[in-house]
Scaffold this motif. Structure first.
Motif, PDB file in Angstrom:
ATOM      1  N   THR A 124      28.046  74.082  38.576  1.00 15.93           N
ATOM      2  CA  THR A 124      27.131  73.856  37.459  1.00 15.93           C
ATOM      3  C   THR A 124      25.861  73.151  37.915  1.00 15.93           C
ATOM      4  O   THR A 124      24.754  73.528  37.503  1.00 15.93           O
ATOM      5  N   ALA A 125      26.001  72.156  38.767  1.00 15.27           N
ATOM      6  CA  ALA A 125      24.828  71.441  39.274  1.00 15.27           C
ATOM      7  C   ALA A 125      23.891  72.387  40.015  1.00 15.27           C
ATOM      8  O   ALA A 125      22.665  72.318  39.852  1.00 15.27           O
ATOM      9  N   MET A 126      24.455  73.272  40.816  1.00 16.85           N
ATOM     10  CA  MET A 126      23.636  74.215  41.566  1.00 16.85           C
ATOM     11  C   MET A 126      22.890  75.152  40.620  1.00 16.85           C
ATOM     12  O   MET A 126      21.689  75.415  40.792  1.00 16.85           O
ATOM     13  N   LEU A 127      23.590  75.660  39.599  1.00 17.20           N
ATOM     14  CA  LEU A 127      22.971  76.603  38.671  1.00 17.20           C
ATOM     15  C   LEU A 127      21.847  75.944  37.864  1.00 17.20           C
ATOM     16  O   LEU A 127      20.785  76.534  37.668  1.00 17.20           O
ATOM     17  N   VAL A 128      22.082  74.729  37.400  1.00 16.91           N
ATOM     18  CA  VAL A 128      21.058  74.028  36.619  1.00 16.91           C
ATOM     19  C   VAL A 128      19.865  73.688  37.500  1.00 16.91           C
ATOM     20  O   VAL A 128      18.699  73.884  37.114  1.00 16.91           O
ATOM     21  N   ARG A 129      20.122  73.193  38.706  1.00 12.92           N
ATOM     22  CA  ARG A 129      19.031  72.857  39.627  1.00 12.92           C
ATOM     23  C   ARG A 129      18.198  74.095  39.976  1.00 12.92           C
ATOM     24  O   ARG A 129      16.958  74.042  39.996  1.00 12.92           O
ATOM     25  N   THR A 130      18.877  75.207  40.220  1.00 17.57           N
ATOM     26  CA  THR A 130      18.178  76.451  40.566  1.00 17.57           C
ATOM     27  C   THR A 130      17.298  76.921  39.419  1.00 17.57           C
ATOM     28  O   THR A 130      16.145  77.324  39.625  1.00 17.57           O
ATOM     29  N   ALA A 131      17.838  76.877  38.198  1.00 23.27           N
ATOM     30  CA  ALA A 131      17.052  77.305  37.035  1.00 23.27           C
ATOM     31  C   ALA A 131      15.811  76.445  36.873  1.00 23.27           C
ATOM     32  O   ALA A 131      14.705  76.954  36.607  1.00 23.27           O
ATOM     33  N   LEU A 132      15.958  75.150  37.042  1.00 22.14           N
ATOM     34  CA  LEU A 132      14.814  74.250  36.897  1.00 22.14           C
ATOM     35  C   LEU A 132      13.757  74.513  37.962  1.00 22.14           C
ATOM     36  O   LEU A 132      12.567  74.662  37.645  1.00 22.14           O
ATOM     37  N   THR A 133      14.163  74.589  39.221  1.00 23.39           N
ATOM     38  CA  THR A 133      13.185  74.741  40.303  1.00 23.39           C
ATOM     39  C   THR A 133      12.503  76.100  40.267  1.00 23.39           C
ATOM     40  O   THR A 133      11.302  76.215  40.548  1.00 23.39           O
ATOM     41  N   LYS A 134      13.246  77.151  39.919  1.00 24.28           N
ATOM     42  CA  LYS A 134      12.650  78.494  39.863  1.00 24.28           C
ATOM     43  C   LYS A 134      11.646  78.635  38.723  1.00 24.28           C
ATOM     44  O   LYS A 134      10.750  79.479  38.774  1.00 24.28           O
ATOM     45  N   LYS A 135      11.814  77.828  37.684  1.00 24.08           N
ATOM     46  CA  LYS A 135      10.947  77.951  36.507  1.00 24.08           C
ATOM     47  C   LYS A 135       9.942  76.804  36.402  1.00 24.08           C
ATOM     48  O   LYS A 135       9.416  76.526  35.332  1.00 24.08           O
ATOM     49  N   GLY A 136       9.682  76.148  37.519  1.00 23.36           N
ATOM     50  CA  GLY A 136       8.613  75.161  37.542  1.00 23.36           C
ATOM     51  C   GLY A 136       9.008  73.759  37.138  1.00 23.36           C
ATOM     52  O   GLY A 136       8.145  72.949  36.790  1.00 23.36           O
ATOM     53  N   GLY A 137      10.317  73.459  37.216  1.00 23.74           N
ATOM     54  CA  GLY A 137      10.763  72.117  36.869  1.00 23.74           C
ATOM     55  C   GLY A 137      11.464  71.450  38.027  1.00 23.74           C
ATOM     56  O   GLY A 137      11.458  71.948  39.153  1.00 23.74           O
ATOM     57  N   ASN A 138      12.074  70.318  37.761  1.00 15.02           N
ATOM     58  CA  ASN A 138      12.846  69.623  38.793  1.00 15.02           C
ATOM     59  C   ASN A 138      13.922  68.769  38.147  1.00 15.02           C
ATOM     60  O   ASN A 138      13.780  68.293  37.012  1.00 15.02           O
ATOM     61  N   LEU A 139      15.018  68.595  38.880  1.00 18.42           N
ATOM     62  CA  LEU A 139      16.142  67.807  38.398  1.00 18.42           C
ATOM     63  C   LEU A 139      15.851  66.329  38.611  1.00 18.42           C
ATOM     64  O   LEU A 139      15.363  65.932  39.670  1.00 18.42           O
ATOM     65  N   GLY A 140      16.149  65.532  37.584  1.00 22.55           N
ATOM     66  CA  GLY A 140      15.923  64.095  37.683  1.00 22.55           C
ATOM     67  C   GLY A 140      17.223  63.336  37.869  1.00 22.55           C
ATOM     68  O   GLY A 140      18.297  63.924  38.006  1.00 22.55           O
ATOM     69  N   THR A 141      17.138  62.027  37.845  1.00 19.95           N
ATOM     70  CA  THR A 141      18.316  61.179  37.992  1.00 19.95           C
ATOM     71  C   THR A 141      18.912  60.886  36.618  1.00 19.95           C
ATOM     72  O   THR A 141      18.265  61.086  35.574  1.00 19.95           O
ATOM     73  N   ASP A 142      20.153  60.419  36.613  1.00 15.63           N
ATOM     74  CA  ASP A 142      20.801  60.054  35.357  1.00 15.63           C
ATOM     75  C   ASP A 142      19.987  58.988  34.637  1.00 15.63           C
ATOM     76  O   ASP A 142      19.598  57.974  35.234  1.00 15.63           O
ATOM     77  N   GLY A 143      19.730  59.232  33.352  1.00 16.89           N
ATOM     78  CA  GLY A 143      18.974  58.275  32.559  1.00 16.89           C
ATOM     79  C   GLY A 143      17.475  58.426  32.623  1.00 16.89           C
ATOM     80  O   GLY A 143      16.743  57.691  31.954  1.00 16.89           O
ATOM     81  N   SER A 144      16.991  59.399  33.424  1.00 20.16           N
ATOM     82  CA  SER A 144      15.544  59.535  33.603  1.00 20.16           C
ATOM     83  C   SER A 144      14.835  60.039  32.351  1.00 20.16           C
ATOM     84  O   SER A 144      13.651  59.760  32.150  1.00 20.16           O
ATOM     85  N   VAL A 145      15.529  60.793  31.484  1.00 23.42           N
ATOM     86  CA  VAL A 145      14.898  61.275  30.248  1.00 23.42           C
ATOM     87  C   VAL A 145      15.752  61.014  29.006  1.00 23.42           C
ATOM     88  O   VAL A 145      15.239  61.111  27.890  1.00 23.42           O
ATOM     89  N   SER A 146      17.017  60.689  29.161  1.00 21.31           N
ATOM     90  CA  SER A 146      17.893  60.560  27.991  1.00 21.31           C
ATOM     91  C   SER A 146      17.422  59.485  27.025  1.00 21.31           C
ATOM     92  O   SER A 146      17.691  59.566  25.819  1.00 21.31           O
ATOM     93  N   TYR A 147      16.707  58.478  27.533  1.00 23.22           N
ATOM     94  CA  TYR A 147      16.202  57.418  26.658  1.00 23.22           C
ATOM     95  C   TYR A 147      15.156  57.941  25.667  1.00 23.22           C
ATOM     96  O   TYR A 147      14.831  57.258  24.688  1.00 23.22           O
ATOM     97  N   MET A 148      14.640  59.140  25.911  1.00 21.81           N
ATOM     98  CA  MET A 148      13.639  59.728  25.028  1.00 21.81           C
ATOM     99  C   MET A 148      14.251  60.438  23.824  1.00 21.81           C
ATOM    100  O   MET A 148      13.525  60.931  22.957  1.00 21.81           O
ATOM    101  N   PHE A 149      15.570  60.513  23.750  1.00 21.66           N
ATOM    102  CA  PHE A 149      16.239  61.251  22.695  1.00 21.66           C
ATOM    103  C   PHE A 149      17.152  60.338  21.880  1.00 21.66           C
ATOM    104  O   PHE A 149      17.712  59.376  22.408  1.00 21.66           O
ATOM    105  N   GLU A 150      17.284  60.661  20.596  1.00 30.08           N
ATOM    106  CA  GLU A 150      18.148  59.922  19.700  1.00 30.08           C
ATOM    107  C   GLU A 150      19.215  60.851  19.133  1.00 30.08           C
ATOM    108  O   GLU A 150      18.934  62.021  18.854  1.00 30.08           O
TER     109      GLU A 150
END
Length: 255
Positions: A124-150
């Motif tokens: 799963t980690a490989m698939l998510v990382r691949t999707a992000l990098t191929k589509k112009g994104g990047n994988l972050g660390t735990d907690g790097s964006v979750s604080y932005m959501f409620e």
């Protein structure tokens, strides 16, 4: 679009806001059969995890009840829901899934939070990382964006009832946000008041819900004016949602 937001703050005072915090009406309308089947498979997995090791009674299992609410909002047939429950209750051993969350960024700095159910974390980690990098994104660390959501309950219905009556009913039962769009009402709740608000709406005679689930809502949304960049973001969302292990994709793009 004429949108009115009524928010109750901690002091119980109504505040007015000019926009919706979250786009609750999905971009994709009228899923084709293949896409709908895939959605139902993912929902069945959630039911399996919530019901496994129990007697399958949603009244005694809040987690299962919440998943069933989510299934209903996606128009999953009752037979499919019951079959998934029966499979979980009758399983001895069976599949073992774990909840995994991945966080990262897409084009234009859009934050992504991806919740998965997987029996193989490395895959799963490989698939998510691949999707992000191929589509112009990047994988972050735990907690790097979750604080932005409620965590919020979200209920969306067509304008089929009196606005004032509905507004007072949901606010009296614990809703924290009431939004009036051109053709829908959006109601936001805390997770604890979600069922109380929905049941109050059902007593009013509301039976059809466009959205009815507890989910994650971005605290602040990002506007992306460039259509080409926005399309890249949509392509990333599609790529992530196409992964079998991915259950939900949250982002803070203003749609």
């Amino acid at each position: 679009v004429n949108i009115i937001t009524i928010i109750i703050n901690e002091q119980g005072v109504y505040n007015m806001s000019g926009h919706s915090k979250w786009a609750t009406i999905h971009r994709k309308k009228g899923l084709i059969d293949a896409e709908r089947g895939k959605v139902f498979q993912k929902l069945a997995k959630e039911i399996y995890v919530a019901a496994k090791g129990t007697n399958g009674d949603p009244d005694a299992n809040p987690s299962l009840r919440m998943v069933i609410e989510k299934c209903r909002s996606q128009n999953m047939p009752k037979d499919n829901i019951q079959k998934a429950i029966d499979k979980a209750v009758g399983s001895a051993g069976g599949e073992e899934y774990e909840n995994v969350r991945y966080e990262g960024y897409g084009p234009a700095g859009i934050a992504f939070m991806v919740d998965c159910l997987t029996d193989n974390r490395n895959r799963t980690a490989m698939l998510v990382r691949t999707a992000l990098t191929k589509k112009g994104g990047n994988l972050g660390t735990d907690g790097s964006v979750s604080y932005m959501f409620e965590r919020r309950g979200v209920i969306v219905v067509d304008k089929t009832v009196d606005e004032d009556e509905l507004m007072m009913t949901v606010l009296d039962n614990g809703a924290i946000d009431f939004i009036v769009n051109d053709d829908t009402y959006e109601i936001y709740t805390t997770p604890d008041t979600f069922l109380k608000v929905k049941e109050a709406m059902e007593i009013m005679g509301i039976k059809d819900f466009l959205t009815s689930e507890i989910t994650y809502v971005a605290s602040n949304q990002i506007e992306v004016a460039d259509e080409e960049t926005k399309e890249k973001i949509y392509n990333l969302i599609d790529a992530l949602e196409d992964i079998d292990d991915v259950q939900d994709v949250y982002h803070n793009l203003s749609e």
